[in-house]
Design a protein around this motif. Sequence first.
Motif, short mmCIF file in Angstrom:
data_model
loop_
_atom_site.label_atom_id
_atom_site.label_comp_id
_atom_site.label_asym_id
_atom_site.label_seq_id
_atom_site.Cartn_x
_atom_site.Cartn_y
_atom_site.Cartn_z
N LEU A 99 0.83 -1.20 0.00
CA LEU A 99 0.00 0.00 0.00
C LEU A 99 0.86 1.25 0.00
CD1 LEU A 99 -2.92 -0.89 2.45
CD2 LEU A 99 -3.00 -0.70 -0.04
N TYR A 100 1.95 1.22 0.75
CA TYR A 100 2.84 2.39 0.79
C TYR A 100 3.37 2.71 -0.60
CZ TYR A 100 7.12 5.07 1.12
OH TYR A 100 8.09 6.01 0.89
N GLY A 101 3.82 1.71 -1.33
CA GLY A 101 4.38 1.93 -2.66
C GLY A 101 3.39 2.59 -3.60
N ILE A 102 2.11 2.29 -3.42
CA ILE A 102 1.06 2.90 -4.25
C ILE A 102 0.69 4.28 -3.72
CG2 ILE A 102 -1.37 2.71 -4.93
CD1 ILE A 102 -0.94 -0.36 -4.95
N LEU A 103 0.54 4.39 -2.40
CA LEU A 103 0.04 5.63 -1.81
C LEU A 103 1.08 6.75 -1.80
CD1 LEU A 103 -2.00 4.09 1.13
CD2 LEU A 103 -2.90 5.29 -0.88
N PHE A 104 2.35 6.40 -1.80
CA PHE A 104 3.35 7.47 -1.86
C PHE A 104 3.13 8.31 -3.11
CE2 PHE A 104 7.28 9.42 -3.22
CZ PHE A 104 7.69 10.04 -2.06
N PHE A 105 2.80 7.65 -4.21
CA PHE A 105 2.59 8.37 -5.47
C PHE A 105 1.14 8.81 -5.64
CE2 PHE A 105 6.27 5.55 -6.27
CZ PHE A 105 7.21 6.53 -6.52
N THR A 147 7.61 7.25 5.12
CA THR A 147 8.90 7.47 4.46
C THR A 147 9.96 7.93 5.45
OG1 THR A 147 7.76 8.11 2.42
CG2 THR A 147 10.08 8.75 2.62
N TRP A 148 9.64 8.95 6.21
CA TRP A 148 10.64 9.58 7.07
C TRP A 148 10.82 8.89 8.42
CZ3 TRP A 148 8.36 15.09 5.98
CH2 TRP A 148 8.80 15.52 4.73
N ILE A 149 9.75 8.35 8.95
CA ILE A 149 9.82 7.77 10.30
C ILE A 149 10.02 6.26 10.25
CG2 ILE A 149 8.76 7.69 12.57
CD1 ILE A 149 9.35 10.53 11.42
N GLU A 150 9.27 5.58 9.39
CA GLU A 150 9.38 4.12 9.30
C GLU A 150 10.44 3.68 8.28
OE1 GLU A 150 7.96 2.10 11.30
OE2 GLU A 150 6.40 3.34 12.23
N ASN A 151 11.01 4.66 7.57
CA ASN A 151 12.08 4.39 6.58
C ASN A 151 11.65 3.47 5.44
OD1 ASN A 151 14.25 5.97 7.66
ND2 ASN A 151 14.44 4.47 9.32
N TYR A 152 10.38 3.58 5.04
CA TYR A 152 9.91 2.86 3.86
C TYR A 152 10.40 3.59 2.62
CZ TYR A 152 6.68 -0.24 6.39
OH TYR A 152 6.14 -1.20 7.19
N ARG A 153 10.61 2.84 1.55
CA ARG A 153 11.04 3.42 0.28
C ARG A 153 10.29 2.74 -0.87
NH1 ARG A 153 12.68 6.37 3.44
NH2 ARG A 153 14.73 7.29 3.72
N PRO A 154 9.75 3.55 -1.80
CA PRO A 154 9.18 2.94 -3.00
C PRO A 154 10.30 2.56 -3.96
CG PRO A 154 9.04 5.31 -3.16
CD PRO A 154 9.66 5.01 -1.81
N THR A 155 9.95 1.89 -5.03
CA THR A 155 10.92 1.54 -6.07
C THR A 155 10.35 1.98 -7.41
OG1 THR A 155 9.92 -0.64 -6.45
CG2 THR A 155 11.62 -0.50 -4.74
N TRP A 156 11.16 1.82 -8.46
CA TRP A 156 10.63 2.10 -9.80
C TRP A 156 9.42 1.23 -10.08
CZ3 TRP A 156 11.79 6.37 -12.10
CH2 TRP A 156 13.05 6.94 -11.96
#
Length: 244
Positions: A99-105, A147-156
């Motif tokens: 969900l993070y990878g989708i919601l970041f964008f 992103t900033w607190i849990e250090n999640y990162r999306p990818t291409w």
Amino acid sequence: MFMSEPFVLFSSSHLLALLLLVITSLLLYAFKGFLQHNPRGKSIVRYALAGLLAGSEAILDIWNISKGACSPRYTLPLELCSLTLLLSIAMLLTKSRLLYGILFFAGIGGALQALITPNLAYAFPHIRFYQFFAAHILIILASLYMTWIENYRPTWKSIGLTMIFLNIAALLVGIADYELGANYMFLMHKPSTASILDFLGPYPVYLLAEEGIALFIFTIMYLLFFVLPGKRSNAGKTRGHSAI
């Protein structure tokens, strides 16, 4: 009977709401070091964001009910920001990387566009003004928190998944629009208020243009948030080693 003034784009109240987004984002970033090393603090912020998101949606539903405005044509949670709001709650509660990878964008991109050119009929200090800006700011803060607190990162790959999500959502919502005679996600016509869609041509050309713009914006977001900072960090480390 009190009548609310109509919303005015880039009025002082609108600009202050945008400033609030900047301030809250900066505060979240400023406290990231403290929260990263404070599990209890992280949990409080994460659950608080989820609760505030749920509360903003509940306030909208209560207001619609109180005004007798509930209608499948207008008040179902089928707008893009309504979908990303509900998914943001799920992301915060489950800490889902998918969900993070989708919601970041989709979340940040969609909410930011809505904040800059709101499809809103009510000006400050109407409750819908507060609810609208609070909900969209919180959608952005939810992904920034991860992103900033849990250090999640999306990818291409996340960009591709986001585009797939948007197209599946558009297909399903488009079917609902057709059946209900509605215009969720502006799939049937442009909004009555000013928006970026005004520059993208007539129906259905603007729908195709949105695809390209979304892909472009998501790519720029990924470059600005992750690729360029990573290169600067690596360059700094290289200079440091060279000086030793």
